[in-house]
Structure formats: C-alpha cells, structure tokens
Write an enzyme that holds these catalytic residues in place. Sequence first.
Site, PDB file in Angstrom:
ATOM      1  N   CYS A  95       0.802  -1.230   0.000  1.00 52.18           N
ATOM      2  CA  CYS A  95       0.000   0.000   0.000  1.00 52.18           C
ATOM      3  C   CYS A  95       0.840   1.287   0.000  1.00 52.18           C
ATOM      4  O   CYS A  95       1.436   1.613  -1.016  1.00 52.18           O
ATOM      5  CB  CYS A  95      -0.992  -0.039   1.160  1.00 52.18           C
ATOM      6  SG  CYS A  95      -2.350   1.124   0.926  1.00 52.18           S
ATOM      7  N   ARG A 129     -12.403   7.070  -0.423  1.00 52.99           N
ATOM      8  CA  ARG A 129     -11.404   6.016  -0.242  1.00 52.99           C
ATOM      9  C   ARG A 129     -11.909   4.681  -0.801  1.00 52.99           C
ATOM     10  O   ARG A 129     -13.109   4.448  -0.882  1.00 52.99           O
ATOM     11  CB  ARG A 129     -11.070   5.848   1.248  1.00 52.99           C
ATOM     12  CG  ARG A 129     -10.579   7.116   1.914  1.00 52.99           C
ATOM     13  CD  ARG A 129     -10.092   6.833   3.326  1.00 52.99           C
ATOM     14  NE  ARG A 129      -8.901   5.992   3.340  1.00 52.99           N
ATOM     15  CZ  ARG A 129      -7.673   6.460   3.186  1.00 52.99           C
ATOM     16  NH1 ARG A 129      -7.461   7.741   3.019  1.00 52.99           N
ATOM     17  NH2 ARG A 129      -6.643   5.640   3.197  1.00 52.99           N
ATOM     18  N   HIS A 195      -3.237  -5.245   2.562  1.00 50.72           N
ATOM     19  CA  HIS A 195      -2.919  -5.422   3.980  1.00 50.72           C
ATOM     20  C   HIS A 195      -3.517  -6.766   4.377  1.00 50.72           C
ATOM     21  O   HIS A 195      -3.912  -7.555   3.551  1.00 50.72           O
ATOM     22  CB  HIS A 195      -3.592  -4.322   4.813  1.00 50.72           C
ATOM     23  CG  HIS A 195      -3.129  -2.944   4.494  1.00 50.72           C
ATOM     24  ND1 HIS A 195      -1.911  -2.465   4.889  1.00 50.72           N
ATOM     25  CD2 HIS A 195      -3.729  -1.919   3.837  1.00 50.72           C
ATOM     26  CE1 HIS A 195      -1.785  -1.195   4.503  1.00 50.72           C
ATOM     27  NE2 HIS A 195      -2.864  -0.847   3.846  1.00 50.72           N
TER      28      HIS A 195
END
Length: 244
Positions: A95, A129, A195
Amino acid sequence: MYKLRICHLYPDILNLYGDRGNIICMTRRMQWRGIETEVTGISVGDPLNYEDYDLFFIGGGQDFEQEVLLKDLASGKSAQIREAIEAEKVFLAICGGYQMLGQYYKTWDGHQCDFIGALDLYTIGEKERMIGNYMYQCDASDGGYVVVGFENHSGKTYLGEKVRPMGTVLSGYGNNGKDKTEGARYKNVFATYSHGSLLPKNPGLADHILKTALKRRYPDIELEALDDTFENNAHDYMQHRLHG
Ligand code: GLN
C-alpha cells in the site's frame, strides 16, 4: 546452513493494519524449514547498504507518514532502493510502501510528494477512499495464486509501460477501481495494496517470494512443503465470502 537476510524498511513508521505480520510469517516459514532468518530494521537516519540484504519489506502508511519520510528518502535511501531494485533484489511493498516505490503521489488535498522513482507508476489521491476486503489473481508466471486481502487507500495508482500488474482484480478495487489491475511487478519487486496482513493467509505467494529471494543466493535450493491447513482454511473462507 541457509540464511535469508531481510531488511525491514521503516518498521516503526510504516506498519498499517499489522503489516509487520508479513515479517513474522516469512520468519516462521523459514524457521519451520530450518532456514535462518536475520531481520534488520532500517529507519529514519539509519544508513542503508542494499548489498547487505536479500529481501526488502516496506509496509503501508497514511499520507502523513509518507510525507514525513520524504526527507530521509532523499538523503540517500531512494538511490539505494533504486539500485537494489535494478540489481534484482526482492522487494515486498504494501500500500503506502508500494506507492512510495513509484514516481509521485498527489494527495487528494493537493500535496505533491515526489517518491523513490524506482517503478514506472504514479498515484493520484481522491477524497473517496477504496476500502474493503478484496481479492485478485496473480499472473500465471507468479503461480496464478488467488490472493485475499484488505485494502484501504485514497490513492489511485496508474501503471506505466515498464511495469506489469501483480494481478487482476476479482473483487474490490485494486490499483484504481477502474482498470482491474492490482499491484505492480517489476524485476523482483512484488507490490500490492493488500494489507491483512498479506502473507499469512496466502501461503503459496509467501513461498514464491521467499523462494525468489533464496534462489538468488542458493540457486539449487528447494523449499520443502509445509502443512498449510490453517492458512488455507483462512484463505478459502475469505475467498468464498467474497464470491458471495
Ligand atoms: N496513504 C495512502 C492512501 O491513502 C496509503 C494508505 C495505506 O497504506 N493504507 O492512498
């Protein structure tokens, strides 16, 4: 005895959603096979000599942490990282760490961060997001693994011609929510938004990355199979959930 030397870049600053779990996973998978692992944390102000390591790990971080690191990167680490990548060292970047290997990141509120410039890609932030569990399929040349993970980023990443995606999005957003690409591959760099942490529940990919790093030092090495029942159960549970 075989030994793997891991460099964990900015372990105290880039560790979103327990990305450090990737280090624990790699260390354990080596230990279970009797292979020694040495993990060195390199953070702000520490000198970096890329030749000392076989595998580099960079975790995720918010825009704030990424901006904090710009000065330290510019003081010599960016150049070392670029050289390491050209020398075909293995990198796993997650990320924010993935974005930092690229050319630049324009945050949603207009800050321009010039990053390491090792990979032909750039990132543009947007207010909305991209968040959630997601899934992608790696290229056949990387074993074709279906990877399950968790993404949370405002940055949309666009790949240039010199890199290829790490995989194709099966569920979720990936690089930018538009072109179905996820992550980036270049030489021995594995970069992804995932993640989770990524490796514990994607054991095939974990071994593929470890093997790539070990083979550079020990060309004849073979990794003995492990009992991945728990890991595969965790993986398959999420895969089925995402398939609805
Ligand atoms: N700061 C980046 C973004 O929001 C990366 C975030 C992260 O590492 N999860 O796009």
